[in-house]
Write a protein that holds these residues in place. Sequence first.
Motif, PDB file in Angstrom:
ATOM      1  N   ARG A  81      34.779 -23.423  17.172  1.00 28.51           N
ATOM      2  CA  ARG A  81      33.537 -24.191  17.327  1.00 28.51           C
ATOM      3  C   ARG A  81      32.302 -23.335  17.054  1.00 28.51           C
ATOM      4  NH1 ARG A  81      32.753 -27.372  22.329  1.00 28.51           N
ATOM      5  NH2 ARG A  81      31.567 -28.766  20.984  1.00 28.51           N
ATOM      6  N   VAL A  82      32.361 -22.612  15.950  1.00 33.75           N
ATOM      7  CA  VAL A  82      31.236 -21.778  15.520  1.00 33.75           C
ATOM      8  C   VAL A  82      30.532 -22.503  14.367  1.00 33.75           C
ATOM      9  CG1 VAL A  82      30.635 -19.591  14.418  1.00 33.75           C
ATOM     10  CG2 VAL A  82      32.343 -19.644  16.253  1.00 33.75           C
ATOM     11  N   ASN A  83      29.215 -22.642  14.448  1.00 31.52           N
ATOM     12  CA  ASN A  83      28.457 -23.319  13.399  1.00 31.52           C
ATOM     13  C   ASN A  83      28.127 -22.389  12.243  1.00 31.52           C
ATOM     14  OD1 ASN A  83      28.185 -25.794  14.900  1.00 31.52           O
ATOM     15  ND2 ASN A  83      26.708 -24.702  16.199  1.00 31.52           N
ATOM     16  N   ILE A  84      28.229 -22.920  11.029  1.00 31.61           N
ATOM     17  CA  ILE A  84      27.777 -22.186   9.847  1.00 31.61           C
ATOM     18  C   ILE A  84      26.339 -22.617   9.591  1.00 31.61           C
ATOM     19  CG2 ILE A  84      28.184 -21.757   7.401  1.00 31.61           C
ATOM     20  CD1 ILE A  84      31.126 -22.700   7.957  1.00 31.61           C
ATOM     21  N   LEU A  85      25.393 -21.696   9.845  1.00 31.46           N
ATOM     22  CA  LEU A  85      23.982 -22.094   9.846  1.00 31.46           C
ATOM     23  C   LEU A  85      23.265 -21.789   8.549  1.00 31.46           C
ATOM     24  CD1 LEU A  85      22.511 -21.335  13.349  1.00 31.46           C
ATOM     25  CD2 LEU A  85      23.438 -23.451  12.427  1.00 31.46           C
ATOM     26  N   GLY A  86      23.913 -21.073   7.645  1.00 32.10           N
ATOM     27  CA  GLY A  86      23.209 -20.812   6.400  1.00 32.10           C
ATOM     28  C   GLY A  86      23.836 -19.690   5.641  1.00 32.10           C
TER      29      GLY A  86
ATOM     30  N   THR B 200      29.857 -28.210   8.289  1.00 31.27           N
ATOM     31  CA  THR B 200      29.581 -26.828   8.689  1.00 31.27           C
ATOM     32  C   THR B 200      29.170 -26.719  10.167  1.00 31.27           C
ATOM     33  OG1 THR B 200      27.351 -27.147   7.841  1.00 31.27           O
ATOM     34  CG2 THR B 200      28.889 -25.989   6.408  1.00 31.27           C
ATOM     35  N   ILE B 201      28.944 -27.848  10.823  1.00 31.23           N
ATOM     36  CA  ILE B 201      28.467 -27.822  12.218  1.00 31.23           C
ATOM     37  C   ILE B 201      29.594 -28.304  13.133  1.00 31.23           C
ATOM     38  CG2 ILE B 201      26.740 -28.701  13.842  1.00 31.23           C
ATOM     39  CD1 ILE B 201      25.594 -26.858  11.670  1.00 31.23           C
ATOM     40  N   PHE B 202      30.086 -27.424  13.979  1.00 28.49           N
ATOM     41  CA  PHE B 202      31.226 -27.766  14.834  1.00 28.49           C
ATOM     42  C   PHE B 202      30.832 -27.842  16.313  1.00 28.49           C
ATOM     43  CE2 PHE B 202      32.847 -25.585  11.023  1.00 28.49           C
ATOM     44  CZ  PHE B 202      33.500 -26.668  10.453  1.00 28.49           C
ATOM     45  N   ASP B 203      29.600 -27.419  16.629  1.00 33.68           N
ATOM     46  CA  ASP B 203      29.077 -27.578  17.985  1.00 33.68           C
ATOM     47  C   ASP B 203      27.618 -27.997  17.851  1.00 33.68           C
ATOM     48  OD1 ASP B 203      28.373 -27.510  20.635  1.00 33.68           O
ATOM     49  OD2 ASP B 203      28.182 -25.325  20.704  1.00 33.68           O
ATOM     50  N   PRO B 204      27.386 -29.297  17.583  1.00 31.26           N
ATOM     51  CA  PRO B 204      26.023 -29.728  17.229  1.00 31.26           C
ATOM     52  C   PRO B 204      24.991 -29.543  18.339  1.00 31.26           C
ATOM     53  CG  PRO B 204      27.528 -31.618  17.424  1.00 31.26           C
ATOM     54  CD  PRO B 204      28.363 -30.373  17.551  1.00 31.26           C
ATOM     55  N   ASN B 205      25.428 -29.415  19.586  1.00 30.88           N
ATOM     56  CA  ASN B 205      24.469 -29.344  20.694  1.00 30.88           C
ATOM     57  C   ASN B 205      23.467 -28.205  20.575  1.00 30.88           C
ATOM     58  OD1 ASN B 205      25.605 -31.543  21.987  1.00 30.88           O
ATOM     59  ND2 ASN B 205      27.138 -30.274  23.015  1.00 30.88           N
TER      60      ASN B 205
ATOM     61  N   ASP C 160      37.767 -23.437   8.355  1.00 29.02           N
ATOM     62  CA  ASP C 160      38.895 -23.693   9.267  1.00 29.02           C
ATOM     63  C   ASP C 160      38.805 -22.830  10.523  1.00 29.02           C
ATOM     64  OD1 ASP C 160      39.907 -25.695   7.743  1.00 29.02           O
ATOM     65  OD2 ASP C 160      41.691 -24.628   7.052  1.00 29.02           O
ATOM     66  N   ILE C 161      38.489 -21.549  10.375  1.00 28.72           N
ATOM     67  CA  ILE C 161      38.387 -20.713  11.577  1.00 28.72           C
ATOM     68  C   ILE C 161      37.133 -21.075  12.380  1.00 28.72           C
ATOM     69  CG2 ILE C 161      37.380 -18.751  10.305  1.00 28.72           C
ATOM     70  CD1 ILE C 161      38.806 -16.934  12.401  1.00 28.72           C
TER      71      ILE C 161
ATOM     72  N   VAL D 289      22.420 -26.737  17.750  1.00 29.82           N
ATOM     73  CA  VAL D 289      21.747 -26.608  16.459  1.00 29.82           C
ATOM     74  C   VAL D 289      20.503 -27.483  16.403  1.00 29.82           C
ATOM     75  CG1 VAL D 289      21.972 -26.842  13.965  1.00 29.82           C
ATOM     76  CG2 VAL D 289      23.940 -26.142  15.341  1.00 29.82           C
ATOM     77  N   VAL D 290      19.375 -26.891  16.026  1.00 35.50           N
ATOM     78  CA  VAL D 290      18.140 -27.649  15.825  1.00 35.50           C
ATOM     79  C   VAL D 290      17.975 -27.959  14.339  1.00 35.50           C
ATOM     80  CG1 VAL D 290      15.639 -27.680  16.195  1.00 35.50           C
ATOM     81  CG2 VAL D 290      17.128 -26.488  17.824  1.00 35.50           C
ATOM     82  N   ILE D 291      18.105 -26.935  13.498  1.00 30.62           N
ATOM     83  CA  ILE D 291      18.009 -27.094  12.043  1.00 30.62           C
ATOM     84  C   ILE D 291      19.140 -26.286  11.410  1.00 30.62           C
ATOM     85  CG2 ILE D 291      16.584 -26.685   9.984  1.00 30.62           C
ATOM     86  CD1 ILE D 291      14.131 -26.709  11.926  1.00 30.62           C
ATOM     87  N   GLY D 292      20.033 -26.949  10.667  1.00 26.56           N
ATOM     88  CA  GLY D 292      21.155 -26.262  10.039  1.00 26.56           C
ATOM     89  C   GLY D 292      20.813 -25.797   8.634  1.00 26.56           C
ATOM     90  N   ILE D 293      21.815 -25.733   7.777  1.00 24.72           N
ATOM     91  CA  ILE D 293      21.628 -25.282   6.394  1.00 24.72           C
ATOM     92  C   ILE D 293      20.633 -26.177   5.666  1.00 24.72           C
ATOM     93  CG2 ILE D 293      22.803 -25.119   4.142  1.00 24.72           C
ATOM     94  CD1 ILE D 293      25.304 -24.269   5.578  1.00 24.72           C
ATOM     95  N   GLY D 294      19.797 -25.578   4.814  1.00 24.84           N
ATOM     96  CA  GLY D 294      18.963 -26.392   3.944  1.00 24.84           C
ATOM     97  C   GLY D 294      17.485 -26.108   4.010  1.00 24.84           C
ATOM     98  N   ASP D 295      17.044 -25.266   4.936  1.00 23.48           N
ATOM     99  CA  ASP D 295      15.635 -24.877   4.952  1.00 23.48           C
ATOM    100  C   ASP D 295      15.569 -23.360   4.763  1.00 23.48           C
ATOM    101  OD1 ASP D 295      12.744 -24.945   5.543  1.00 23.48           O
ATOM    102  OD2 ASP D 295      13.202 -26.940   6.297  1.00 23.48           O
TER     103      ASP D 295
END
Lengths: 325, 325
Positions: free
Chosen positions: A121-126, A19-24, A115-116, A26-32
């Motif tokens: 390079r858009v992150n899915i954060l939650g 779900t993370i396509f531009d990790p730079n 895919d889109i 992101v501090v905390i992604g999905i899961g909190d």
Amino acid sequence: MKISDIGEFGFIDAVTDDTIFDPNSVVIGIGDDGAVYKATPGMEQISVIDTMVENSHFIIGKTATWYDVGYKAVASNLSDIAAMGGIPTQLVLSTAIPPHMEMTELVDLYKGIKDICRIYRVNILGGDTVTSKEGMVITVAAFGEIETGRAICRSGAKPGDIIAVSHSIGDASGGLDVLLAEKSGYEKLKKAHQFPVPQIELGRKLVAFHGHSLNDISDGLASESNEIAKASHVDLHLKRDLIPCSDELIKWAAAVGKDIWKFVFDGGEDYEMIFTISAPNFNALKKEFPDITEIGNVSKGTGKVYVSYEGQEVLLQPTGWNHFR
Amino acid sequence: MKISDIGEFGFIDAVTDDTIFDPNSVVIGIGDDGAVYKATPGMEQISVIDTMVENSHFIIGKTATWYDVGYKAVASNLSDIAAMGGIPTQLVLSTAIPPHMEMTELVDLYKGIKDICRIYRVNILGGDTVTSKEGMVITVAAFGEIETGRAICRSGAKPGDIIAVSHSIGDASGGLDVLLAEKSGYEKLKKAHQFPVPQIELGRKLVAFHGHSLNDISDGLASESNEIAKASHVDLHLKRDLIPCSDELIKWAAAVGKDIWKFVFDGGEDYEMIFTISAPNFNALKKEFPDITEIGNVSKGTGKVYVSYEGQEVLLQPTGWNHFR
């Protein structure tokens, strides 16, 4: 296996990888409880939100697959960010899922979403997942960034500006018409409806070339041009026969005996752009982004849109082409 | 007047006034393709999203009024931001509205949304309105900020930490039970269900006092404590009889002959906080925020939660209190 068999947490586990396509950023992604990301210094933040409802915005098996729905739910949001001149960066999403939905259908939906997001390079954060009694409802909220003070509003059109659009107009609406008629062929029209391309690159170039006003064409050219005229307190003068139409749209309108201008002015979901810009900057921009077409000009006025065709100039209502005929 | 009479644009005009409560951070509010706002230098951005579905999350006329629904849809999102230690700043929202809905009901919904936004100085930056065939679906995506590197995750619990909760637990679940039974009285329980208080102040103090892990109690104490244990790779040991319960909840459980611990461990939507923190910092925090109670401690372990009561210690499943009885 159905979503009701696996439950919310099993479902989340099944879709949260990749779900993370531009990790730079992101501090905390999905899961909190919430996601945490970094804003780029010197940039302002853009936020948009858009919802699609089953059997209202799409009919599975007729106008779309689940993959298409996921893809397009994101595309329409990225288009809104592009329409401010911004760079999309992150999104969160919510799905209201009917209990009878198959896991394979959900995985297909998420494949379209991912895919889109990968392309841009858009992150899915939650996200949030709830049960819908009726059809599926999908809401995407996307975020983006724009250089401080440089967002392009619909309120910036100036007398003397050229009015222009990107690519061709009305294809998505034509594609929907083809799909509802269950006709084969017309692949370009169908693709325009199912896989709209957010005009991010053009939005960025409009920032660089000092575009004055900008909308994405989500609700049809009549509605969008009126929004610019009203917000900018100017009049827009469109030359109907300059508006670019695709060969396939011309062919489809002729084949079914429909007025092509209804697709062009009333048809939604093109996600092409309408913008106004000074003439010198239009010419400079066109060298870098050739697929734009001048369709009219801006004058002093009171927020009206006029269309000239066949030797006359008539008022174009926001409600569309048919409303003055 | 019904929403189907006034249409999307009439509806938007009717609800877009009085939406900005902290103008300093807003560059462009409602009314363009996207909103633009400023991030505070030195702060990271938090994003959350949450959806409520009619007849699943609320029953109008029984568990909630439309005003309550709007208020709570925002409160649950602000609670998620508080649960990261953040300050909520902005939100966008989407409503899927059944065509039979009355404009007065929608105005009531938005009054609830605006009232809580005013209290916490959160700006309403935009929204999407679509038609729902069935019940109302409301999705809120909220944003907040947190000092760089200071977000409190559920994964930070350390052996030796004290486990604590805020105020009393189980009241919202008890309140729902009272409402569903259509009983009078028990106003504190009903209020806990209808107007949850996002624990923003406590979240901020936990940042200042170096809390190690933090969740808001949206899905019940059993689920939330297990999330901390699993994410932190430690064991949590709860002392059941230390968990603070309100007098009204004790009275209601006795009156209907229900096990009070089911409300406490399984009941959702309290939006109180569970957190872990070092003993010295707990004592220092309690001087500034007295309404917190120590309910156990953290040990090395494998991600389990144990509850001790009546001389025994048993495993507490994420699924709840009844699952080991």
